[in-house]
Motif scaffolding. Structure first.
Motif, PDB file in Angstrom:
ATOM      1  N   ASP A  11      -3.513   4.326   4.969  1.00 44.14           N
ATOM      2  CA  ASP A  11      -3.211   4.920   6.275  1.00 44.14           C
ATOM      3  C   ASP A  11      -2.392   6.194   6.127  1.00 44.14           C
ATOM      4  N   GLU A 119       4.357  -4.314  22.402  1.00 45.17           N
ATOM      5  CA  GLU A 119       4.670  -3.518  21.215  1.00 45.17           C
ATOM      6  C   GLU A 119       3.918  -4.021  19.987  1.00 45.17           C
ATOM      7  N   ALA A 123       1.393  -1.714  17.685  1.00 41.06           N
ATOM      8  CA  ALA A 123       1.613  -1.520  16.247  1.00 41.06           C
ATOM      9  C   ALA A 123       0.425  -2.008  15.423  1.00 41.06           C
ATOM     10  N   SER A 126      -2.687   0.083  15.583  1.00 38.04           N
ATOM     11  CA  SER A 126      -2.588   1.415  14.974  1.00 38.04           C
ATOM     12  C   SER A 126      -3.410   1.502  13.700  1.00 38.04           C
ATOM     13  N   LYS A 152      11.669  -3.290  17.173  1.00 34.49           N
ATOM     14  CA  LYS A 152      12.263  -1.960  17.130  1.00 34.49           C
ATOM     15  C   LYS A 152      13.559  -1.995  16.315  1.00 34.49           C
ATOM     16  N   ARG A 170      10.279  -0.097   7.059  1.00 42.21           N
ATOM     17  CA  ARG A 170       9.711   0.266   8.360  1.00 42.21           C
ATOM     18  C   ARG A 170       8.499   1.181   8.177  1.00 42.21           C
ATOM     19  N   TRP A 171       7.413   0.863   8.879  1.00 45.17           N
ATOM     20  CA  TRP A 171       6.183   1.666   8.820  1.00 45.17           C
ATOM     21  C   TRP A 171       5.740   2.142  10.213  1.00 45.17           C
ATOM     22  N   HIS A 172       6.384   1.637  11.250  1.00 44.09           N
ATOM     23  CA  HIS A 172       6.033   1.962  12.624  1.00 44.09           C
ATOM     24  C   HIS A 172       7.286   1.767  13.462  1.00 44.09           C
ATOM     25  N   GLU A 173       7.411   2.477  14.558  1.00 41.23           N
ATOM     26  CA  GLU A 173       8.605   2.304  15.395  1.00 41.23           C
ATOM     27  C   GLU A 173       8.732   0.879  15.900  1.00 41.23           C
ATOM     28  N   ASN A 174       7.629   0.133  15.914  1.00 40.06           N
ATOM     29  CA  ASN A 174       7.649  -1.252  16.371  1.00 40.06           C
ATOM     30  C   ASN A 174       7.482  -2.266  15.240  1.00 40.06           C
TER      31      ASN A 174
END
Length: 258
Positions: A11, A119, A123, A126, A152, A170-174
């Motif tokens: 990704d 959320e 995520a 995505s 989050k 962490r890979w995503h804000e969620n």
């Protein structure tokens, strides 16, 4: 040229923002394989979520779940599952704090929560995939190699300081990936290289995110995508074009591989 081990994140790296493999990327992979190089994916995805990309790219060597498991010629060559006792504690804490979690097994991915948050859907989708099937206690019937926790940053106090057995990336804000404390793409790439006779200087790695940091720093040549994080570019040897602009082909060409 020495035979190379070339590892690609998926990704933001191997595929563009529309979740597509560019034609020049597929052609480059084919050329490298024909030249005898070992072409791998090294991804945070589990097998069910990675399979469509692996199949389209024609790649049979892959590191999954951020290094927790590795396959060469579609056969497992490395395994580092999550600690079972600590995992049960993580499940309990997640339930108490209303944190949705996804279990990544060897060949299966399951969502624990029947009533999941919006959320979580954002995520997980995505990746360009549907939400996994629900199985509340998957961790009680199978080894879990990675947990995806959907939360989050403000909820991270639920985990921080409470799980020395795990790393949280962490890979995503969620969302964060929950990995073995000693696990990373870099450690597993090193294991594969040693098993199959590659020196560190003959490893080339491409990536864009936090979970690629150690891998690009470890590789003989670490190549960051232009769309990647600035911290990643700082530990890389070269910054190529973005994942939407043919960055894979451009980076490989720069080092004489296509």
């Amino acid at each position: 040229m020495n035979r190379k081990l070339i590892a690609f994140d998926i990704d933001g790296t191997l595929i563009n923002d529309n979740h597509e493999l560019l034609p020049e990327t597929k052609e480059a992979i084919k050329k490298m394989q024909e030249a005898g190089h070992m072409v791998m994916c090294a991804t945070g995805r589990s097998y069910p979520i990675a399979k469509s990309v692996l199949d389209e790219a024609g790649i049979k060597h892959y590191i999954l779940s951020n290094g927790a498991v590795a396959f060469v010629d579609d056969k497992q060559v490395y395994s580092n599952p999550l600690n079972e006792e600590a995992l049960e504690k993580l499940v309990q804490v997640s339930d108490q704090r209303d944190i949705d979690i996804v279990f990544n097994g060897l060949m299966e991915t399951k969502l624990r929560n029947e009533e999941f948050q919006e959320e979580t859907k954002i995520a997980m989708e995505s990746f360009g995939q549907k939400l996994p099937e629900i199985e509340l206690d998957f961790h009680k019937r199978a080894a879990v190699y990675q947990v995806v926790a959907l939360l989050k940053e403000e909820k991270m106090d639920a985990y921080e300081g409470n799980f020395p057995e795990f790393r949280f990336v962490r890979w995503h804000e969620n969302g964060v990936d929950v990995l073995p404390e000693n696990g990373s793409k870099a450690e597993t790439l090193k294991e594969v290289a040693e098993q199959f006779g590659f020196k560190q200087e003959d490893i080339i790695a491409f990536g864009d995110g936090n979970n690629d940091m150690e891998m690009l720093a470890y590789a003989g040549v670490g190549i960051a995508m232009e769309n990647g994080r600035e911290e990643l570019k700082a530990v890389s040897d070269f910054v190529t074009l973005s994942n939407n602009e043919g960055g894979i082909y451009h980076g490989l060409k720069e080092f004489g591989l296509v």
